[in-house]
Motif scaffolding. Sequence first.
Motif, short mmCIF file in Angstrom:
data_model
loop_
_atom_site.label_atom_id
_atom_site.label_comp_id
_atom_site.label_asym_id
_atom_site.label_seq_id
_atom_site.Cartn_x
_atom_site.Cartn_y
_atom_site.Cartn_z
N GLU A 184 0.63 -1.06 -0.14
CA GLU A 184 -0.40 0.29 0.14
C GLU A 184 0.47 1.03 -0.19
OE1 GLU A 184 -2.89 2.41 2.76
OE2 GLU A 184 -1.59 0.90 3.38
N ARG A 185 2.16 1.58 0.34
CA ARG A 185 2.53 2.60 0.63
C ARG A 185 3.29 1.80 -0.20
NH1 ARG A 185 4.16 -0.03 5.61
NH2 ARG A 185 6.27 -0.87 5.43
N GLU A 186 3.52 1.36 -1.29
CA GLU A 186 4.18 2.14 -2.94
C GLU A 186 3.37 2.14 -3.79
OE1 GLU A 186 6.85 -2.03 -3.24
OE2 GLU A 186 8.28 -1.33 -1.39
N GLY A 187 2.14 2.77 -3.65
CA GLY A 187 1.17 2.82 -4.48
C GLY A 187 0.28 1.63 -5.11
N TYR A 188 0.57 0.25 -4.98
CA TYR A 188 -0.09 -0.76 -5.44
C TYR A 188 -1.08 -1.73 -4.52
CZ TYR A 188 5.10 -1.35 -7.44
OH TYR A 188 6.03 -0.99 -8.35
N LEU A 189 -1.70 -1.50 -3.55
CA LEU A 189 -2.87 -1.53 -3.39
C LEU A 189 -3.72 -0.44 -2.28
CD1 LEU A 189 -1.93 -4.81 -0.90
CD2 LEU A 189 -2.71 -4.66 -3.55
N VAL A 235 10.49 7.03 -9.22
CA VAL A 235 9.72 7.57 -10.28
C VAL A 235 9.76 6.01 -11.33
CG1 VAL A 235 9.14 8.88 -12.44
CG2 VAL A 235 9.53 10.37 -10.48
N SER A 236 10.96 5.63 -11.03
CA SER A 236 11.49 4.62 -11.88
C SER A 236 9.99 2.76 -11.47
CB SER A 236 12.62 4.40 -12.51
OG SER A 236 13.30 5.05 -13.06
N GLU A 237 10.44 3.25 -10.39
CA GLU A 237 9.49 2.18 -9.20
C GLU A 237 8.19 2.61 -9.56
OE1 GLU A 237 8.89 -1.16 -6.99
OE2 GLU A 237 10.30 -0.27 -7.53
N HIS A 250 18.98 4.43 -18.28
CA HIS A 250 18.20 5.60 -17.37
C HIS A 250 18.80 5.64 -16.11
CE1 HIS A 250 16.47 5.93 -20.79
NE2 HIS A 250 16.35 4.59 -21.35
N CYS A 251 18.77 5.00 -15.31
CA CYS A 251 18.91 5.23 -13.69
C CYS A 251 20.32 5.83 -13.86
CB CYS A 251 18.95 4.22 -12.88
SG CYS A 251 16.97 4.08 -12.31
N ARG A 275 5.67 -0.18 -17.24
CA ARG A 275 7.53 -0.20 -18.32
C ARG A 275 7.92 -1.54 -18.57
NH1 ARG A 275 12.12 3.19 -16.16
NH2 ARG A 275 13.94 3.16 -18.10
N ARG A 276 7.59 -2.52 -17.91
CA ARG A 276 8.19 -3.58 -18.14
C ARG A 276 7.89 -4.21 -19.31
NH1 ARG A 276 5.97 -7.96 -16.38
NH2 ARG A 276 3.80 -7.10 -15.74
#
Length: 240
Positions: free
Chosen positions: A64-69, A165-167, A146-147, A173-174
């Motif tokens: 959830e903290r990472e924005g997936y849930l 942002v990449s994460e 890119h990183c 993106r993959r």
Amino acid sequence: MQLVSPARRGKERPENLAERIYAQLKDDIFEFRLLPGDRFSEGEIAERMAASRTPVRQALYRLEREGYLEVYFRSGWQVKPFDFAHFEELYEVRIVLELEAVKRLCERPAGELPEALEQLRRTWMVQPEERLQDGREVSRLDERFHCQLVEAAGNREMARLHAEVSEKIRIIRRLDFTQGPRVELTYEEHARILGAILSRRCEEAQLLLKTHIEVSKAEVRKITLHMLHSARQRALPAQG
């Protein structure tokens, strides 16, 4: 979703168990085994993973903290629906950071180019027969390319923000690397970008980089929409 035996669960340290559950759920989200909008409870995940609710809860809150849930305290958890407008904004931030990094690299004196650029040259400016064909590995190397460009520019805060942002965009993106021609094009485009940077052709390098990212973004959006539609069609019989 992968099931785990109680015997294996009993041998794992709690922190390792939470890490494994986190990694499995994240992979399920990335591979569309858990679809955007899908809802589930902690109890369902605990049963599937043969684990107690404590490590499951730790893994879920991390996602959830990472924005997936998203968590709904009365109705469980939900895989966060795709917000393409948000992804567009993240791509814009990424482009700004990378264009500034290219500018800074091109402004450096010839004898002061960082070793990172030489490493990238050895990876991407190679003969066709030396190119990797594994889409997953090329995807990982592409993100690293890119990183490293941003890291090489020398501003640690820029590099940290770019990594975040990449994460966040990695989930879509993959998918660009599930298409064979895109793997080949990535090698060619990265080589041209590096060549322009090494030759101090700043405007050309920036244009090549921006075009490279924009094309990839457009491809990813098409692939994502197609994969979501296909995954939902596969899920319909099970729901019926």
